[in-house]
Each structure stands twice: as C-alpha cells, then as structure tokens.
Motif scaffolding. Structure first.
Motif, PDB file in Angstrom:
ATOM      1  N   SER A 136       0.822  -1.210   0.000  1.00  0.00           N
ATOM      2  CA  SER A 136       0.000   0.000   0.000  1.00  0.00           C
ATOM      3  C   SER A 136       0.855   1.258   0.000  1.00  0.00           C
ATOM      4  N   ARG A 137       1.960   1.245   0.755  1.00  0.00           N
ATOM      5  CA  ARG A 137       2.806   2.434   0.818  1.00  0.00           C
ATOM      6  C   ARG A 137       3.644   2.604  -0.448  1.00  0.00           C
ATOM      7  N   THR A 138       4.105   1.517  -1.030  1.00  0.00           N
ATOM      8  CA  THR A 138       4.828   1.625  -2.297  1.00  0.00           C
ATOM      9  C   THR A 138       3.914   2.184  -3.377  1.00  0.00           C
ATOM     10  N   LYS A 139       2.689   1.701  -3.416  1.00  0.00           N
ATOM     11  CA  LYS A 139       1.727   2.178  -4.406  1.00  0.00           C
ATOM     12  C   LYS A 139       1.367   3.643  -4.181  1.00  0.00           C
ATOM     13  N   ARG A 140       1.218   4.021  -2.894  1.00  0.00           N
ATOM     14  CA  ARG A 140       0.788   5.380  -2.570  1.00  0.00           C
ATOM     15  C   ARG A 140       1.856   6.421  -2.895  1.00  0.00           C
ATOM     16  N   PHE A 141       3.117   6.087  -2.643  1.00  0.00           N
ATOM     17  CA  PHE A 141       4.165   7.109  -2.715  1.00  0.00           C
ATOM     18  C   PHE A 141       5.002   7.064  -3.996  1.00  0.00           C
ATOM     19  N   THR A 142       4.653   6.191  -4.924  1.00  0.00           N
ATOM     20  CA  THR A 142       5.401   6.149  -6.185  1.00  0.00           C
ATOM     21  C   THR A 142       4.461   6.387  -7.361  1.00  0.00           C
ATOM     22  N   ASN A 143       5.058   6.678  -8.511  1.00  0.00           N
ATOM     23  CA  ASN A 143       4.289   6.855  -9.747  1.00  0.00           C
ATOM     24  C   ASN A 143       4.329   5.544 -10.524  1.00  0.00           C
ATOM     25  N   SER A 144       3.171   4.937 -10.713  1.00  0.00           N
ATOM     26  CA  SER A 144       3.112   3.618 -11.351  1.00  0.00           C
ATOM     27  C   SER A 144       3.647   3.642 -12.784  1.00  0.00           C
ATOM     28  N   GLN A 145       3.702   4.829 -13.416  1.00  0.00           N
ATOM     29  CA  GLN A 145       4.182   4.924 -14.800  1.00  0.00           C
ATOM     30  C   GLN A 145       5.700   5.016 -14.892  1.00  0.00           C
ATOM     31  N   ASP A 146       6.366   5.315 -13.766  1.00  0.00           N
ATOM     32  CA  ASP A 146       7.826   5.430 -13.779  1.00  0.00           C
ATOM     33  C   ASP A 146       8.479   4.069 -13.949  1.00  0.00           C
ATOM     34  N   LEU A 147       9.659   4.069 -14.607  1.00  0.00           N
ATOM     35  CA  LEU A 147      10.445   2.835 -14.668  1.00  0.00           C
ATOM     36  C   LEU A 147      10.914   2.473 -13.264  1.00  0.00           C
ATOM     37  N   ALA A 148      10.954   1.193 -12.984  1.00  0.00           N
ATOM     38  CA  ALA A 148      11.324   0.713 -11.644  1.00  0.00           C
ATOM     39  C   ALA A 148      12.842   0.681 -11.513  1.00  0.00           C
ATOM     40  N   ASN A 149      13.453   1.853 -11.399  1.00  0.00           N
ATOM     41  CA  ASN A 149      14.895   1.923 -11.167  1.00  0.00           C
ATOM     42  C   ASN A 149      15.169   2.741  -9.911  1.00  0.00           C
ATOM     43  N   SER A 150      16.381   2.694  -9.462  1.00  0.00           N
ATOM     44  CA  SER A 150      16.736   3.322  -8.188  1.00  0.00           C
ATOM     45  C   SER A 150      16.493   4.825  -8.202  1.00  0.00           C
ATOM     46  N   GLU A 151      16.797   5.483  -9.315  1.00  0.00           N
ATOM     47  CA  GLU A 151      16.653   6.929  -9.386  1.00  0.00           C
ATOM     48  C   GLU A 151      15.197   7.346  -9.177  1.00  0.00           C
ATOM     49  N   ASN A 152      14.279   6.703  -9.884  1.00  0.00           N
ATOM     50  CA  ASN A 152      12.866   7.068  -9.764  1.00  0.00           C
ATOM     51  C   ASN A 152      12.318   6.773  -8.380  1.00  0.00           C
ATOM     52  N   LEU A 153      12.739   5.659  -7.797  1.00  0.00           N
ATOM     53  CA  LEU A 153      12.248   5.282  -6.471  1.00  0.00           C
ATOM     54  C   LEU A 153      12.775   6.247  -5.407  1.00  0.00           C
ATOM     55  N   ILE A 154      14.039   6.627  -5.519  1.00  0.00           N
ATOM     56  CA  ILE A 154      14.611   7.588  -4.566  1.00  0.00           C
ATOM     57  C   ILE A 154      13.954   8.955  -4.731  1.00  0.00           C
ATOM     58  N   ASN A 155      13.703   9.362  -5.955  1.00  0.00           N
ATOM     59  CA  ASN A 155      13.013  10.634  -6.196  1.00  0.00           C
ATOM     60  C   ASN A 155      11.633  10.633  -5.530  1.00  0.00           C
ATOM     61  N   SER A 156      10.959   9.491  -5.559  1.00  0.00           N
ATOM     62  CA  SER A 156       9.641   9.388  -4.925  1.00  0.00           C
ATOM     63  C   SER A 156       9.753   9.614  -3.428  1.00  0.00           C
ATOM     64  N   ILE A 157      10.785   9.054  -2.822  1.00  0.00           N
ATOM     65  CA  ILE A 157      10.991   9.212  -1.382  1.00  0.00           C
ATOM     66  C   ILE A 157      11.322  10.660  -1.041  1.00  0.00           C
ATOM     67  N   GLN A 158      12.155  11.273  -1.857  1.00  0.00           N
ATOM     68  CA  GLN A 158      12.580  12.647  -1.586  1.00  0.00           C
ATOM     69  C   GLN A 158      11.423  13.646  -1.660  1.00  0.00           C
ATOM     70  N   LYS A 159      10.363  13.322  -2.356  1.00  0.00           N
ATOM     71  CA  LYS A 159       9.217  14.225  -2.488  1.00  0.00           C
ATOM     72  C   LYS A 159       8.319  14.217  -1.258  1.00  0.00           C
ATOM     73  N   ILE A 160       8.529  13.259  -0.340  1.00  0.00           N
ATOM     74  CA  ILE A 160       7.675  13.134   0.843  1.00  0.00           C
ATOM     75  C   ILE A 160       8.164  14.098   1.921  1.00  0.00           C
TER      76      ILE A 160
END
Length: 433
Positions: A136-160
């Motif tokens: 639920s938290r991965t889905k809530r805080f990430t963009n499902s359209q982004d490629l699943a790489n470290s850069e996009n995932l870290i960017n998602s965390i930094q926006k919180i």
C-alpha cells in the motif's frame, strides 16, 4: 562470518584510500558493490549540472572473503579508468540495465508484487499484514508509470515532506526492491525519526468522545442514504470497545466471537481475540468495566451490525479487513476527535500503569511483549498523565500514613484501657481486703 567480512572490508577500503583510488566498496543485501563518482549513466538526468553522479555498481560479487578479493581487484581496475578518464558505461558496469527494454514500470511490478513476495515468505496472517503495509505504501508514494529503477524510487521518497511518512515509505520501497532485486541505496532515508507526537486521551476525554457520535446524528443533514443512516452506531460501538479493551482495531473484525461476548457465561466480560490476529489468540480483560454499560457495548443491535459488516468482506483477505480499520479512522476524523484509534490503546496501557497493574499482566492483556509495552507505550506519558500518576501515588501514600497514624492511636487507646482495667482490679482487691 559477517563480522569478519565487515572487518576485512574496512581494511580493504583503507588500502584503496591510501592508493588514492577513487573507489570504495560497500556491502548491501549480501553482495558487494563498488561506489564511485562517474559520468552520468545513459538516460540519467543531470540534476546537479556537473555531468557526474555517485553510483553503486553491482558486479554480482558475494559478500564473503573471496568476494572481497575480487571486489578489491575490480576497484583498482575501475580506479584506473577514472584516473585516465576513459571510463565508459558498458554491459559489465550497467548489469541488468544494459538493455533498457527489459526494465518494467513500477505499476507492472506491483501487479506481481504479492506473488513474488510470498515465494520467499511463508503466508500467515502476520506476513499478509506486513506485505499489505509494503504494497500500500509503495503504491501510494510512487508513480506507477515510472520505470522501476533506483533513481525514480529515490526521487519518490525525496518528495515526501513528513518524516514518518518518508520513513515508512522507505521501509516499503526497500522490501519492494529486495523482492525484485533492484539495486538501491536507501541508507540515507532509513533512520527512524526521533520525535513523534501523539494525543493520548484522558478518561474524561474518552467519555466525552463517545458523545460526539450522537452529536453527529443530531447535526448531520437530512439527505442520508437509508442503507447507512444507522451505521454510525457500529463505529460508536467500535470506539467503545477500543477504549475498554485497548484492542488493535482489526482484533474486532477478524473472526469475532460475538456469541461469547453476549453470553451469560462471560462473567468477566472478556473479548476473545481470534488466533488469526497479529499476536495470536487471547482473552482481553476490560480496564473500565463501567464503560461497557455506559457505552451500551452489549447491545445485540450493534453486534448484528458487526456481523453484517464482516459478512460483506472476504475474511481471508487482509486488504478487506484493512478497509474496515481505515473506516474506523475515517469516523474519528469525521466526528472531530483530535486523537486516533490506536491512541485509545496507548491510553489503556498508560491507565493500567497508573492503576498499578503489573507490567506483565498489562502487556499480556494487550497482546505484546513486556519490552514493547515499556519501550513503546510508556514513552507517551504526557505531562498531565505524569501529574495524575504522581498525585495518585502521593494520595495513596497519604492514605497509608493516615492509616498508620490511626493504628497508632488505636494501639495507644488499647494500652490505656488495659492500664485502667488493671487499676480497677487492684482497687477491687484493696476494697475486699
């Protein structure tokens, strides 16, 4: 063995530093990675405007003593390329990212998250709870359209913005990355925030809170769906049960033993927590028995509403039970309470402490360890709670001192009566003689 590897890793990094090799080695999830500042990887954004970025390169080297030898050799080789400015991103250093077409989006991986997760975890009520937390938290805080790489995932965390939300998202995304073997360094975001605030309600505030459900009835508009117009009564009952027993909200919805709760045999008025709940089965005892009657918690009407609510759900689906618990939180906000459902559990623990109930008994009743009870729950003692606890302790001490004084007076009076009795006996003997 891991301790030896880490000790040797420190020595290797010291040698690399002495040789002025601009590469270090780190351990991550049982593998060794090379860390270095390199030209931008193909497809990466130049956010700093330097054309360079720090990367962790995984060469599938195991984190053991033999692996350290290989990693040290690779570090010197990479260091030479950096020094000569001849480094290029080739298949060796790109690894799984060598062919960008193989990368999937976060949304695509989320569809398979449950299946892949339980390939390495035994499916239990507790593990399902944990998985849904991650999902639920991965889905809530990430963009499902982004490629699943470290850069996009870290960017998602930094926006919180909120610390605890960022911390919880990091835990979830870390589990997501481990499941799909995505190389990522989340150490910067994995530290638990030091401060968190809770509003722990007093007994007076809890009693006042239940009245707000009736206030909602009086203040709501006339246009109410007839099918749900009385639903507030179920959530009022839920509120009362959480206050009386200090339960986790889901312990009311997972296979509740309604017959036992209403049974005349239930003289101690316990609530049976089902074995499928987080910490197994137990019988929870009430702390404020008078609330059971005051809050009308044994009204069969409310229990029928509970049975209807859970019959609409697939009780084997963790997500459906979670939807019910989220509904509880929604009602707390709707009627204007300034505390959350779990705060009633904390209030129970604090009240038990103030009343002098042994920690082991209180912990067992709440269904957790003594360590959790002392470290987690008693940290929320507010100033008002501490004043109450101290005043009650002083009051109890004053009562004891008063009893001691009264006992001393009674002993003195008793001695005086004995003395008078002896004097009367002597006087009677004297008169006879």
């Amino acid at each position: 063995m891991r301790t030896k590897v880490l000790q040797e890793l420190e020595k290797v990094n010291q040698r690399l530093k002495s040789a002025k090799t601009k590469v270090t080695i780190r351990e991550s999830n049982g593998s060794l990675q090379l860390r270095a500042t390199l030209p931008l990887k193909p497809g990466d954004k130049d956010t700093n405007g330097t054309g360079r970025k720090q990367y962790n390169i995984s060469l599938n080297i195991p984190a053991n003593l033999d692996g350290l030898k290989t990693a040290e050799e690779e570090s010197y080789e990479l260091g030479k390329l950096i020094a000569r400015k001849t480094f290029e991103w080739n298949e060796k250093y790109l690894g799984n990212e060598a062919n960008p077409k193989e990368l999937k989006t976060i949304g695509e991986l989320l569809k398979n998250f449950e299946e892949e997760y339980f390939k390495n975890h035994k499916r239990t009520t507790k593990s399902e709870h944990t998985f849904f937390y991650y999902y639920s938290r991965t889905k809530r805080f990430t963009n499902s359209q982004d490629l699943a790489n470290s850069e996009n995932l870290i960017n998602s965390i930094q926006k919180i913005d909120k610390e605890w939300a960022r911390y919880n998202a990091t835990r979830a995304i870390s589990a997501f990355c481990i499941t799909f073997k995505i190389e990522i360094d989340l150490s910067k975001y994995s530290k638990m925030p030091e401060n968190n605030s809770r509003k722990i309600p007093t007994d007076v505030e809890i009693s006042a809170g239940i009245i707000k459900f009736a206030d909602y009835l009086n203040n709501r508009g006339n246009q109410v769906n007839p099918d749900v117009k009385d639903s507030w009564q179920l959530w009022r009952w839920t509120y009362g049960m959480l206050a009386v027993f200090g339960l986790r909200p889901r312990e009311l919805f997972i296979n509740p033993d309604i017959d036992w709760w209403l049974s005349e045999e239930n003289a101690d008025m316990t609530w049976k927590v089902h074995k499928d709940c987080k910490t197994g089965e137990r019988q929870a005892l009430p702390l404020q028995k008078q609330w059971i009657e005051e809050f009308d918690l044994k009204n069969p009407k409310y229990l029928e509403m509970l049975a209807t609510a859970i019959s609409k759900k697939d009780k084997n689906k963790h997500a459906e039970i979670t939807a019910l618990t989220q509904r509880v939180s929604w009602w707390f906000r709707k009627i204007g309470l300034d505390f959350k459902p779990y705060d009633l559990r904390h209030a129970w623990a604090i009240r038990a402490h103030i009343l002098g109930i042994p920690i082991k008994a209180a912990a067992d009743n709440l269904g957790h360890s003594v360590q959790v009870h002392t470290q987690t729950y008693q940290r929320w003692f507010s100033l008002d709670m501490r004043k109450l606890a101290i005043n009650q302790a002083l009051s109890k001490r004053n009562e004891i001192e008063l009893i001691k004084e009264e006992n001393a007076k009674l002993r003195m009076e008793n001695e005086m009566l004995k003395l008078e009795n002896e004097m009367l006996k002597l006087e009677l003997v004297y008169k006879r003689s």
